[in-house]
Design a protein around this motif. Structure first.
Motif, PDB file in Angstrom:
ATOM      1  N   CYS A 186     -10.536  23.655  59.821  1.00  0.00           N
ATOM      2  CA  CYS A 186      -9.369  24.525  60.200  1.00  0.00           C
ATOM      3  C   CYS A 186      -8.572  23.330  59.794  1.00  0.00           C
ATOM      4  N   PHE A 187      -7.002  23.636  59.392  1.00  0.00           N
ATOM      5  CA  PHE A 187      -6.004  23.099  58.190  1.00  0.00           C
ATOM      6  C   PHE A 187      -4.394  23.316  59.020  1.00  0.00           C
ATOM      7  N   ILE A 188      -3.758  21.675  59.270  1.00  0.00           N
ATOM      8  CA  ILE A 188      -2.676  21.653  60.002  1.00  0.00           C
ATOM      9  C   ILE A 188      -1.799  21.465  58.969  1.00  0.00           C
ATOM     10  N   GLY A 189      -0.785  21.234  58.671  1.00  0.00           N
ATOM     11  CA  GLY A 189       0.251  20.852  57.386  1.00  0.00           C
ATOM     12  C   GLY A 189       0.842  21.603  57.083  1.00  0.00           C
ATOM     13  N   PHE A 212      -2.600  32.180  62.383  1.00  0.00           N
ATOM     14  CA  PHE A 212      -3.571  31.402  62.069  1.00  0.00           C
ATOM     15  C   PHE A 212      -4.139  32.273  60.797  1.00  0.00           C
ATOM     16  N   PHE A 213      -4.073  31.917  59.147  1.00  0.00           N
ATOM     17  CA  PHE A 213      -4.850  32.448  58.623  1.00  0.00           C
ATOM     18  C   PHE A 213      -6.321  32.351  58.560  1.00  0.00           C
ATOM     19  N   GLY A 214      -7.253  33.555  58.317  1.00  0.00           N
ATOM     20  CA  GLY A 214      -8.730  32.908  57.888  1.00  0.00           C
ATOM     21  C   GLY A 214      -9.210  33.477  56.641  1.00  0.00           C
ATOM     22  N   LYS A 215     -10.176  32.472  56.268  1.00  0.00           N
ATOM     23  CA  LYS A 215     -10.891  33.000  54.365  1.00  0.00           C
ATOM     24  C   LYS A 215     -11.307  32.528  55.012  1.00  0.00           C
ATOM     25  N   ILE A 269      -9.974  27.902  59.488  1.00  0.00           N
ATOM     26  CA  ILE A 269      -8.548  28.526  59.502  1.00  0.00           C
ATOM     27  C   ILE A 269      -7.251  27.946  59.209  1.00  0.00           C
ATOM     28  N   TRP A 270      -6.245  28.608  58.465  1.00  0.00           N
ATOM     29  CA  TRP A 270      -5.104  27.756  58.547  1.00  0.00           C
ATOM     30  C   TRP A 270      -3.607  28.289  59.253  1.00  0.00           C
ATOM     31  N   LEU A 271      -2.941  27.109  59.930  1.00  0.00           N
ATOM     32  CA  LEU A 271      -1.896  27.189  61.141  1.00  0.00           C
ATOM     33  C   LEU A 271      -0.802  26.884  60.136  1.00  0.00           C
ATOM     34  N   HIS A 272       0.037  28.960  59.790  1.00  0.00           N
ATOM     35  CA  HIS A 272       1.285  28.868  58.952  1.00  0.00           C
ATOM     36  C   HIS A 272       1.301  28.971  58.035  1.00  0.00           C
ATOM     37  N   VAL A 276      -3.946  18.058  56.710  1.00  0.00           N
ATOM     38  CA  VAL A 276      -5.281  17.887  57.566  1.00  0.00           C
ATOM     39  C   VAL A 276      -5.896  18.729  57.673  1.00  0.00           C
ATOM     40  N   CYS A 277      -7.779  18.029  57.248  1.00  0.00           N
ATOM     41  CA  CYS A 277      -8.553  19.809  57.686  1.00  0.00           C
ATOM     42  C   CYS A 277      -9.655  18.497  58.638  1.00  0.00           C
ATOM     43  N   TYR A 278      -9.746  19.466  59.780  1.00  0.00           N
ATOM     44  CA  TYR A 278      -9.962  19.117  60.641  1.00  0.00           C
ATOM     45  C   TYR A 278     -11.640  19.888  60.259  1.00  0.00           C
TER      46      TYR A 278
END
Length: 321
Positions: free
Chosen positions: A78-81, A15-18, A31-34, A287-289
């Motif tokens: 949290c962003f997944i995709g 996860f990358f955080g900003k 936070i962004w997954l990959h 998707v942003c949760y």
């Protein structure tokens, strides 16, 4: 983050955080997954994004990791995709609220029923088959048409450079530009290819006519599936000849000969993908949760209102057909 039983690793996620400015004096922790949330760095463009999971029990491991992210990490969004819509429902435990930032069709070809390229061609629409037959005929009238799987490491780097030049010439001045103008993008794929000398996970195919290189197809490969990542295609003076369609069909023929079960076009709306696919269209989404918050809910309402106003204005200004 890592999921383990004893010393055995069963799952990994990066996860990358900003922090992102939203309102004066208020920042949202993302936070962004990959992914990084930086468009330039993310132009490498990950798809079918998910945790890296032990294949014996992926659902249980994923659920444990999702629970940890939801309850132990500090974040607002949290962003997944991009992730397949078949997998995304398993991430619903992250938060009760979500929005879809990107929704893109994902085309593919199921090759399991085909013993030859003729079987595949017969499965296509009449119009697509006629375009291909005409293109093959006209190209072969010009000379010898060949497809080469570039496997020599030195030739691969030369092909990569030529592919980049063609891609830049075609895409540099478009809305999204060419990834090859991005040093991060270029370095990532060059390193990926250099570290795969046996071509287990990457391939560059070159289609040539009388030794003149017309098209490159760059693939990522995994578990009996070939993923089409990008192409670099030279323009041809005869617009009846569909160079890109021909190149894909020649690569698909090679996939059938290698007992590959699926040729995946990846995300992105394009007529040629639709024409060459034989499976029902699936989708990939970013998707942003987001966690319950008055400010985040207010911002989402403003976004929805803005989109509705834009669509209404668009309907007013567009002329009737």
């Amino acid at each position: 983050m890592e999921a383990k039983i004893g010393n055995q690793c069963l799952g990994i996620g990066i996860f990358f955080g900003k922090s992102k400015f939203v309102f004066p004096g208020w920042f949202v922790k993302q936070i962004w997954l990959h992914r990084t949330g930086d468009e330039r760095l993310d132009q490498v463009w990950i798809e079918h994004n998910d945790f890296l999971l032990d294949s014996r029990f992926p659902n249980e491991i994923r659920q444990a990791m999702i629970t940890y992210v939801a309850t132990k990490l500090t974040w607002h969004e949290c962003f997944i995709g991009l992730t397949s819509t078949e997998v995304l429902p398993r991430f619903e435990g992250l938060a009760s609220n979500k929005r879809i930032d990107i929704d893109s069709p994902d085309y593919s070809v199921d090759l399991t029923a085909f013993n030859s390229v003729d079987d595949y061609l017969n499965s296509l629409s009449k119009n697509t088959k006629q375009q291909l037959q005409r293109s093959f005929k006209l190209l072969r009238q010009h000379g010898e048409l060949l497809l080469q799987d570039v496997q020599n490491p030195d030739e691969q780097m030369q092909a990569f450079s030529e592919m980049a030049d063609i891609h830049i010439e075609k895409w540099r001045n478009t809305k999204y530009g060419s990834g090859f103008d991005n040093s991060q993008f270029r370095q990532f794929h060059q390193t990926l290819i250099e570290n795969d000398p046996e071509c287990q996970f990457t391939s560059i195919y070159c289609m040539s006519l009388n030794e003149q290189k017309l098209a490159y197809i760059y693939l990522l490969k995994d578990n009996g599936c070939w993923y089409f990542y990008l192409s670099a295609i030279k323009s041809f003076e005869d617009n009846r000849i569909k160079v890109g369609l021909v190149a894909h069909v020649m690569v698909i023929e090679n996939a059938i000969l290698n007992n590959i079960h699926k040729y995946e076009f990846l995300a992105g709306e394009a007529r040629y993908k639709k024409s060459l696919s034989n499976q029902s269209v699936s989708n990939q989404q970013l998707v942003c949760y987001y966690k319950p918050s008055y400010l985040l809910s207010f911002r989402q309402k403003m976004r929805t209102l803005k989109r509705q106003c834009f669509n209404k204005f668009k309907m007013v200004v567009e002329p009737e057909c």
